[in-house]
Design a protein around this motif. Structure first.
Motif, PDB file in Angstrom:
ATOM      1  N   LEU A 225      26.876  56.755  18.571  1.00 43.21           N
ATOM      2  CA  LEU A 225      27.382  56.234  17.308  1.00 43.21           C
ATOM      3  C   LEU A 225      28.177  54.951  17.532  1.00 43.21           C
ATOM      4  CD1 LEU A 225      27.781  56.433  14.291  1.00 43.21           C
ATOM      5  CD2 LEU A 225      29.686  58.002  14.700  1.00 43.21           C
ATOM      6  N   ALA A 226      28.964  54.914  18.607  1.00 41.63           N
ATOM      7  CA  ALA A 226      29.718  53.696  18.912  1.00 41.63           C
ATOM      8  C   ALA A 226      28.778  52.520  19.130  1.00 41.63           C
ATOM      9  CB  ALA A 226      30.587  53.912  20.150  1.00 41.63           C
ATOM     10  N   ARG A 227      27.695  52.745  19.862  1.00 44.96           N
ATOM     11  CA  ARG A 227      26.745  51.672  20.123  1.00 44.96           C
ATOM     12  C   ARG A 227      26.053  51.229  18.842  1.00 44.96           C
ATOM     13  NH1 ARG A 227      21.607  51.771  24.398  1.00 44.96           N
ATOM     14  NH2 ARG A 227      20.924  49.620  23.981  1.00 44.96           N
ATOM     15  N   ALA A 228      25.621  52.202  18.016  1.00 36.87           N
ATOM     16  CA  ALA A 228      24.943  51.856  16.768  1.00 36.87           C
ATOM     17  C   ALA A 228      25.861  51.051  15.850  1.00 36.87           C
ATOM     18  CB  ALA A 228      24.471  53.117  16.065  1.00 36.87           C
ATOM     19  N   THR A 229      27.122  51.451  15.778  1.00 35.35           N
ATOM     20  CA  THR A 229      28.081  50.750  14.923  1.00 35.35           C
ATOM     21  C   THR A 229      28.322  49.334  15.433  1.00 35.35           C
ATOM     22  OG1 THR A 229      29.156  52.879  14.454  1.00 35.35           O
ATOM     23  CG2 THR A 229      30.378  50.887  13.895  1.00 35.35           C
ATOM     24  N   ALA A 230      28.445  49.189  16.755  1.00 39.76           N
ATOM     25  CA  ALA A 230      28.642  47.860  17.338  1.00 39.76           C
ATOM     26  C   ALA A 230      27.413  46.984  17.128  1.00 39.76           C
ATOM     27  CB  ALA A 230      28.962  47.987  18.825  1.00 39.76           C
ATOM     28  N   ASP A 231      26.221  47.571  17.266  1.00 33.66           N
ATOM     29  CA  ASP A 231      24.993  46.803  17.042  1.00 33.66           C
ATOM     30  C   ASP A 231      24.930  46.282  15.608  1.00 33.66           C
ATOM     31  OD1 ASP A 231      24.188  47.306  19.636  1.00 33.66           O
ATOM     32  OD2 ASP A 231      22.785  48.907  19.100  1.00 33.66           O
ATOM     33  N   PHE A 232      25.279  47.148  14.661  1.00 34.36           N
ATOM     34  CA  PHE A 232      25.248  46.726  13.258  1.00 34.36           C
ATOM     35  C   PHE A 232      26.299  45.647  13.006  1.00 34.36           C
ATOM     36  CE2 PHE A 232      26.146  46.642   8.803  1.00 34.36           C
ATOM     37  CZ  PHE A 232      24.945  46.926   8.181  1.00 34.36           C
ATOM     38  N   ALA A 233      27.495  45.858  13.511  1.00 39.42           N
ATOM     39  CA  ALA A 233      28.573  44.894  13.289  1.00 39.42           C
ATOM     40  C   ALA A 233      28.199  43.525  13.847  1.00 39.42           C
ATOM     41  CB  ALA A 233      29.862  45.403  13.921  1.00 39.42           C
ATOM     42  N   ARG A 234      27.584  43.525  15.009  1.00 42.64           N
ATOM     43  CA  ARG A 234      27.184  42.261  15.626  1.00 42.64           C
ATOM     44  C   ARG A 234      26.124  41.564  14.769  1.00 42.64           C
ATOM     45  NH1 ARG A 234      27.297  44.053  20.260  1.00 42.64           N
ATOM     46  NH2 ARG A 234      25.237  44.986  20.275  1.00 42.64           N
ATOM     47  N   ALA A 235      25.144  42.331  14.293  1.00 42.12           N
ATOM     48  CA  ALA A 235      24.079  41.748  13.477  1.00 42.12           C
ATOM     49  C   ALA A 235      24.606  41.251  12.139  1.00 42.12           C
ATOM     50  CB  ALA A 235      22.972  42.779  13.253  1.00 42.12           C
ATOM     51  N   ALA A 236      25.637  41.927  11.603  1.00 38.16           N
ATOM     52  CA  ALA A 236      26.180  41.560  10.297  1.00 38.16           C
ATOM     53  C   ALA A 236      27.344  40.585  10.383  1.00 38.16           C
ATOM     54  CB  ALA A 236      26.625  42.827   9.556  1.00 38.16           C
TER      55      ALA A 236
ATOM     56  N   HIS B  42      40.195  49.189  19.226  1.00 33.46           N
ATOM     57  CA  HIS B  42      40.836  50.453  19.596  1.00 33.46           C
ATOM     58  C   HIS B  42      40.266  51.651  18.825  1.00 33.46           C
ATOM     59  CE1 HIS B  42      43.853  47.410  20.846  1.00 33.46           C
ATOM     60  NE2 HIS B  42      43.962  48.220  21.884  1.00 33.46           N
ATOM     61  N   THR B  43      39.255  51.426  17.999  1.00 35.11           N
ATOM     62  CA  THR B  43      38.576  52.533  17.333  1.00 35.11           C
ATOM     63  C   THR B  43      37.970  53.446  18.390  1.00 35.11           C
ATOM     64  OG1 THR B  43      38.029  51.097  15.467  1.00 35.11           O
ATOM     65  CG2 THR B  43      36.777  53.139  15.669  1.00 35.11           C
ATOM     66  N   ARG B  44      38.138  54.754  18.225  1.00 40.21           N
ATOM     67  CA  ARG B  44      37.651  55.710  19.217  1.00 40.21           C
ATOM     68  C   ARG B  44      36.464  56.484  18.661  1.00 40.21           C
ATOM     69  NH1 ARG B  44      38.734  53.257  22.881  1.00 40.21           N
ATOM     70  NH2 ARG B  44      38.309  55.023  24.268  1.00 40.21           N
ATOM     71  N   PHE B  45      35.509  56.811  19.533  1.00 42.31           N
ATOM     72  CA  PHE B  45      34.299  57.555  19.178  1.00 42.31           C
ATOM     73  C   PHE B  45      34.124  58.720  20.149  1.00 42.31           C
ATOM     74  CE2 PHE B  45      33.652  53.324  17.493  1.00 42.31           C
ATOM     75  CZ  PHE B  45      32.914  53.487  16.311  1.00 42.31           C
ATOM     76  N   PRO B  46      34.912  59.782  20.050  1.00 39.23           N
ATOM     77  CA  PRO B  46      34.780  60.904  20.995  1.00 39.23           C
ATOM     78  C   PRO B  46      33.425  61.605  20.848  1.00 39.23           C
ATOM     79  CG  PRO B  46      36.823  61.036  19.724  1.00 39.23           C
ATOM     80  CD  PRO B  46      35.968  60.014  19.061  1.00 39.23           C
ATOM     81  N   ASP B  47      32.923  62.134  21.956  1.00 38.96           N
ATOM     82  CA  ASP B  47      31.759  63.019  21.909  1.00 38.96           C
ATOM     83  C   ASP B  47      32.198  64.387  21.377  1.00 38.96           C
ATOM     84  OD1 ASP B  47      29.946  61.201  22.890  1.00 38.96           O
ATOM     85  OD2 ASP B  47      30.116  61.864  24.969  1.00 38.96           O
ATOM     86  N   THR B  48      31.284  65.079  20.740  1.00 44.83           N
ATOM     87  CA  THR B  48      31.568  66.437  20.274  1.00 44.83           C
ATOM     88  C   THR B  48      30.346  67.322  20.471  1.00 44.83           C
ATOM     89  OG1 THR B  48      30.772  66.230  17.995  1.00 44.83           O
ATOM     90  CG2 THR B  48      33.010  65.468  18.430  1.00 44.83           C
ATOM     91  N   MET B  49      30.575  68.625  20.481  1.00 39.75           N
ATOM     92  CA  MET B  49      29.511  69.622  20.430  1.00 39.75           C
ATOM     93  C   MET B  49      29.858  70.591  19.325  1.00 39.75           C
ATOM     94  SD  MET B  49      28.496  72.914  21.023  1.00 39.75           S
ATOM     95  CE  MET B  49      29.559  73.678  22.214  1.00 39.75           C
ATOM     96  N   VAL B  50      28.927  70.825  18.409  1.00 41.74           N
ATOM     97  CA  VAL B  50      29.185  71.697  17.265  1.00 41.74           C
ATOM     98  C   VAL B  50      28.169  72.829  17.243  1.00 41.74           C
ATOM     99  CG1 VAL B  50      30.203  69.843  15.884  1.00 41.74           C
ATOM    100  CG2 VAL B  50      27.744  70.256  15.738  1.00 41.74           C
TER     101      VAL B  50
END
Length: 430
Positions: free
Chosen positions: A163-174, A181-189
């Protein structure tokens, strides 16, 4: 008042993250974003909360959860979603948008900038979860409100990093700037949550002896493992049973390769055999034996840190799968197989591993796809058009198997991999 913004309000979020937050013992509230479901949005907007049915060994208990004090329908009011990111009380964004909601390129794991939803978001006002997230984080940064923690709660391996990578990719393109300092922890649900049918809704209302707004059914078992990497305050989720750990990966791997992998096998093999629910498929000796063989293969691939707990985990899964009252529909699990198998099954076939049962899962999926194609039944899959093109254009069954196996990331590492797969699909009647 501390606040969470949740993208993708649906059954699982209400049975899992919202339940944990309600039981954390502190004063947090949720701004809920329903992506498209107008019926759910209207039910939740009424302000009465929702009724959660929890089926355990002692029967069905219910509770009313009222944390969602603000509701937004993203498809109608995307601007309101972006405005919610600028709430000074907001600390955490959580997401349950399913695998397809991340719009990832299957080959690279990066954001698929050619995906129609992303193309539309870059051209105008965002509507996809990734587009809303990137624009919302940028708006927050522009106002100097401080970083957020963004928690993916979907069945993706390394979901936080992806998700961090996807968000950065979109931000760069836009051309957007997001707080570093935004954090993107991994989770297991983990909590089995079937689709709400009229029958399940009636059971919840009867057990509550009261109206049951926006009802959801789930099981008593629940698990949430979170990487302890937050940008700011969070609910005391550990008081409700969540685990905060340094590394989520082993727990995530165990769940994807045991629970989720078995679900996929039961879904496609079960539907081909004429079953409707998980408990029916699990009661079929042939399918149950397939589950055990798949678990044997998966267990050999797991890291040592979870090996000692795997026998107990398997025993718990057998019990969970066998509960007839859950009425967990195989068709619900079968949705988006081309995305799910890449996460759940394909890793078992990599690295030269001998995993014939994992290969059988790919085979029953292909047989299921071909049955849908022959009968004219719409395939519920994010790659449905691509799958249809492969089926129509392949010269023969081997060509179909090669194309669909490649779609889910299976490589022909040995001379007979594709041959075995084709033979198995042929035996299944495709």
């Amino acid at each position: 008042m501390a606040r969470i913004l949740h993208l993708g309000v649906g059954n699982f979020h209400r049975a899992h993250q919202a339940w944990y937050t309600a039981h954390a013992g502190d004063d947090w509230h949720i701004t809920g974003v329903v992506m498209r479901n107008t019926t759910l949005f209207q039910a939740m907007q009424a302000g009465a909360g929702y009724r959660l049915g929890i089926r355990g060994p002692d029967g069905l208990e219910t509770e009313n959860i009222t944390l969602h004090d603000r509701m937004i329908l993203a498809s109608r009011d995307p601007a309101l979603v972006l405005a919610a990111f600028a709430d000074p009380d907001l600390q955490i964004v959580t997401l349950t948008i399913t695998e397809k909601g991340y719009c990832l390129d299957a080959a690279t794991g990066a954001l698929d900038l050619a995906h129609p939803d992303i193309v539309g978001d870059l051209a105008g006002q965002p509507k996809s979860a990734v587009g809303l997230l990137a624009h919302g984080l940028a708006r927050r940064a522009a106002k100097g409100l401080g970083p957020l923690t963004v928690l993916s709660c979907d069945n993706l391996s390394g979901n936080g990093r992806k998700l961090a990578r996807a968000t950065a990719d979109f931000a760069r393109a836009a051309g957007l700037r997001i707080d570093a300092h935004t954090r993107f922890p991994d989770t297991m649900v983990d909590r089995i949550t079937p689709a709400t049918t009229p029958r399940l809704a009636a059971e919840i209302a009867a057990a509550a002896a009261a109206p049951a707004p926006a009802p959801v059914m789930t099981e008593a078992f629940t698990e949430w493992v979170i990487e302890d990497d937050f940008a700011g305050p969070r609910p005391a989720w550990e008081t409700a049973g969540a685990e905060l750990v340094r590394d989520v990966a082993p727990f995530e791997m165990r769940k994807l390769r045991l629970l989720n992998a078995a679900h996929s096998w039961l879904a496609y093999a079960g539907l081909l055999a004429g079953h409707t629910y998980v408990h029916q498929a699990m009661a079929d000796p042939r399918l149950a034996n397939g589950v055990e063989r798949l678990w044997d293969e998966a267990q050999r691939s797991l890291p040592k840190v979870v090996q000692d707990s795997t026998a107990a985990y398997r025993a718990a899964l057998r019990a969970r799968f066998a509960v007839p009252e859950m009425r967990h529909e195989l068709a619900q699990i079968a949705v988006d197989g081309s995305l799910k198998l890449r996460e759940r099954i394909t890793p078992l076939l990599q690295g030269g591993r001998d995993a014939p049962q994992a290969g059988d899962v790919i085979a029953v999926w292909i047989a299921f796809v071909l049955r849908c194609h022959r009968s004219g039944t719409p395939l519920a899959d994010a790659n449905a058009d691509k799958i249809a093109a492969h089926v129509q254009n392949a010269p023969d069954l081997r060509g179909v198997c090669a194309a669909l196996a490649q779609l889910v990331g299976v490589r022909d590492d040995t001379p007979d991999t594709l041959g075995r797969l084709t033979t198995r699909v042929a035996v299944l009647g495709a």
